[in-house]
Design an enzyme around this catalytic site. Structure first.
Site, mmCIF file in Angstrom:
data_model
loop_
_atom_site.group_PDB
_atom_site.id
_atom_site.type_symbol
_atom_site.label_atom_id
_atom_site.label_comp_id
_atom_site.label_asym_id
_atom_site.label_seq_id
_atom_site.Cartn_x
_atom_site.Cartn_y
_atom_site.Cartn_z
ATOM 1 N N TYR A 53 73.874 64.922 76.232
ATOM 2 C CA TYR A 53 74.006 65.611 75.150
ATOM 3 C C TYR A 53 75.449 66.206 74.716
ATOM 4 O O TYR A 53 76.044 66.163 75.729
ATOM 5 C CB TYR A 53 72.928 66.989 75.098
ATOM 6 N N SER A 240 61.240 66.893 69.296
ATOM 7 C CA SER A 240 61.207 66.677 67.807
ATOM 8 C C SER A 240 59.905 67.156 67.266
ATOM 9 O O SER A 240 59.199 66.538 66.294
ATOM 10 C CB SER A 240 61.540 65.063 67.584
ATOM 11 N N LEU A 242 59.593 69.120 65.057
ATOM 12 C CA LEU A 242 59.919 69.362 63.481
ATOM 13 C C LEU A 242 60.538 68.231 62.854
ATOM 14 O O LEU A 242 60.861 68.255 61.652
ATOM 15 C CB LEU A 242 60.776 70.690 63.512
ATOM 16 N N PHE A 244 63.154 66.313 63.252
ATOM 17 C CA PHE A 244 64.634 66.542 62.649
ATOM 18 C C PHE A 244 64.644 67.508 61.559
ATOM 19 O O PHE A 244 65.343 67.230 60.611
ATOM 20 C CB PHE A 244 65.248 64.872 62.088
ATOM 21 N N GLY A 245 63.722 68.344 61.474
ATOM 22 C CA GLY A 245 63.743 69.175 60.536
ATOM 23 C C GLY A 245 62.800 68.868 59.226
ATOM 24 O O GLY A 245 62.977 69.762 58.155
ATOM 25 N N LEU A 247 59.798 68.639 58.876
ATOM 26 C CA LEU A 247 58.579 69.413 58.916
ATOM 27 C C LEU A 247 58.904 71.047 58.673
ATOM 28 O O LEU A 247 58.101 71.721 58.736
ATOM 29 C CB LEU A 247 57.914 69.265 60.060
ATOM 30 N N THR A 248 60.424 71.156 58.215
ATOM 31 C CA THR A 248 60.368 72.765 57.593
ATOM 32 C C THR A 248 60.588 72.655 56.468
ATOM 33 O O THR A 248 60.294 73.899 55.692
ATOM 34 C CB THR A 248 62.174 72.981 57.977
ATOM 35 N N GLY A 249 60.575 71.483 55.680
ATOM 36 C CA GLY A 249 60.384 71.571 54.110
ATOM 37 C C GLY A 249 61.880 71.439 53.850
ATOM 38 O O GLY A 249 61.735 71.182 52.345
ATOM 39 N N LYS A 250 62.717 71.609 54.304
ATOM 40 C CA LYS A 250 64.035 71.702 53.785
ATOM 41 C C LYS A 250 64.595 70.327 53.028
ATOM 42 O O LYS A 250 65.371 70.344 52.105
ATOM 43 C CB LYS A 250 65.138 71.976 54.480
#
Length: 352
Positions: A53, A240, A242, A244-245, A247-250
């Site tokens: 990372y 993961s 979400l 990669f985001g 599933l936040t809806g953004k």
């Protein structure tokens, strides 16, 4: 905050784990330290990192995340107040999607490589021990990082014997440098081979966990590995959750927020598939009807699974982090879970 045990290790961890793979790329050291302080003050006692990372890996940033955490440990102390996990990177071929952590000469799971990698992580992290040390991805050809299906094996394939790997990791346990070890991005065949190798050598340490992707868009873990988790006491550390985001809806309706992961890095397309976005719309409707954000619904679903020991969340802002941690207090009703399963039956694993 609920706590669970990491397999047979006896190590107790919070249901929410603080993921760190954006630190040193999307997050500065100061922002990372603020996240650490916030998480530990709000019931999280589990931190997950890796020598590779931040992600995406490159020569300039390789090992930076461990160094950031190490600086925080040096400044704050209290090492025994939290559980710290890291990972040794696997070979950079073998379907690793171009991952290239600029690391040791050889980069395999031989005894010498495991010892060298662990020592280096301990030094960067400013600690004498790791609570959990994980094999980041298999050394052999296998399905991981979104790859599905093996119809044949290479004519010549060499990888470190499972017995040698667990013998080396067990030696690190005896030396007090790690408390337990785990697998990551592993398959049912691989997981069972590690467990069988331990059974043949009962004096060795047993694998405690497996860290694989799991979310509303990728429930492929349930196909074979969830049974392994439940029957063999090898709980999942879900990463993961979400997607990669997504599933936040953004990213709904074609949105691409500036500074978001998908806007910054084109390579992260694993969860950006048409059927995935179709499923997101269905899950967003369920969340709205339940009076929840899509983020809360998505994380609470992962938290609810009996084979999950800890849900590895990641955030680039403290506001995101607060919402992610708060998901530990969300309970989904049977009706909501049934609605989720109905969508999954129609759009199964759109983004494996």
């Amino acid at each position: 905050m609920q706590h669970n045990t990491l397999g047979a290790s006896g190590i107790q961890v919070s249901k929410i784990c603080l993921g760190t793979m954006t630190w040193g790329e999307q997050n500065t050291a100061d922002e990372a330290h603020a996240q650490l302080d916030y998480a530990l003050s709000h019931g999280v006692n589990f931190i997950d990192t890796a020598e590779m990372y931040p992600v995406p890996p490159c020569k300039e940033t390789y090992t930076r995340t461990e160094q950031i955490i190490g600086a925080w440990i040096a400044a704050r102390g209290k090492r025994d107040d939290f559980v710290l996990a890291s990972k040794i990177a696997g070979p950079t071929g073998n379907n690793a999607n171009g991952l290239e952590p600029y690391i040791r000469n050889g980069n395999d799971f031989s005894r010498a490589q495991i010892f060298e990698a662990c020592e280096a992580s301990l030094k960067r992290l400013n600690t004498d021990y790791l609570d959990l040390y994980q094999l980041h991805w298999p050394e052999r050809q296998a399905n991981y990082f979104g790859k599905l299906g093996i119809d044949k094996l290479p004519e010549s394939e060499a990888f470190t014997p499972f017995e040698e790997i667990i013998d080396a990791l067990s030696e690190l346990v005896k030396q007090g440098k790690i408390r337990a070890y785990g697998l990551s991005n592993e398959t049912p065949w691989g997981a069972m081979r590690y467990l069988a190798a331990h059974e043949r050598q009962p004096e060795t340490a047993r694998a405690a966990t497996i860290q694989n992707p799991y979310s509303l868009l990728n429930r492929s873990y349930e196909v074979g590995l969830s049974e392994v988790s439940l029957r063999e006491n090898l709980p999942l550390l879900a990463y993961s959750p979400l997607a990669f985001g997504v599933l936040t809806g953004k990213y709904r309706h074609g949105a691409m927020p500036a500074g978001s992961r998908l806007a910054l890095f084109e390579r992260f397309k694993r969860y950006s598939k048409p059927q995935g976005f179709a499923a997101v719309e269905r899950y967003a409707q369920i969340a709205d009807e339940a009076g929840l954000s899509l983020t809360a619904l998505s994380l609470a679903f992962v938290n609810d699974r009996p084979f999950v020991a800890s849900n590895i969340i990641g955030a680039t802002t403290l506001e995101q982090l607060a919402e992610n941690i708060a998901s530990a207090a969300v309970t989904l009703s049977p009706d909501v879970l049934d609605a989720i399963d109905a969508v999954h039956a129609e759009i199964s694993n759109p983004c494996p």
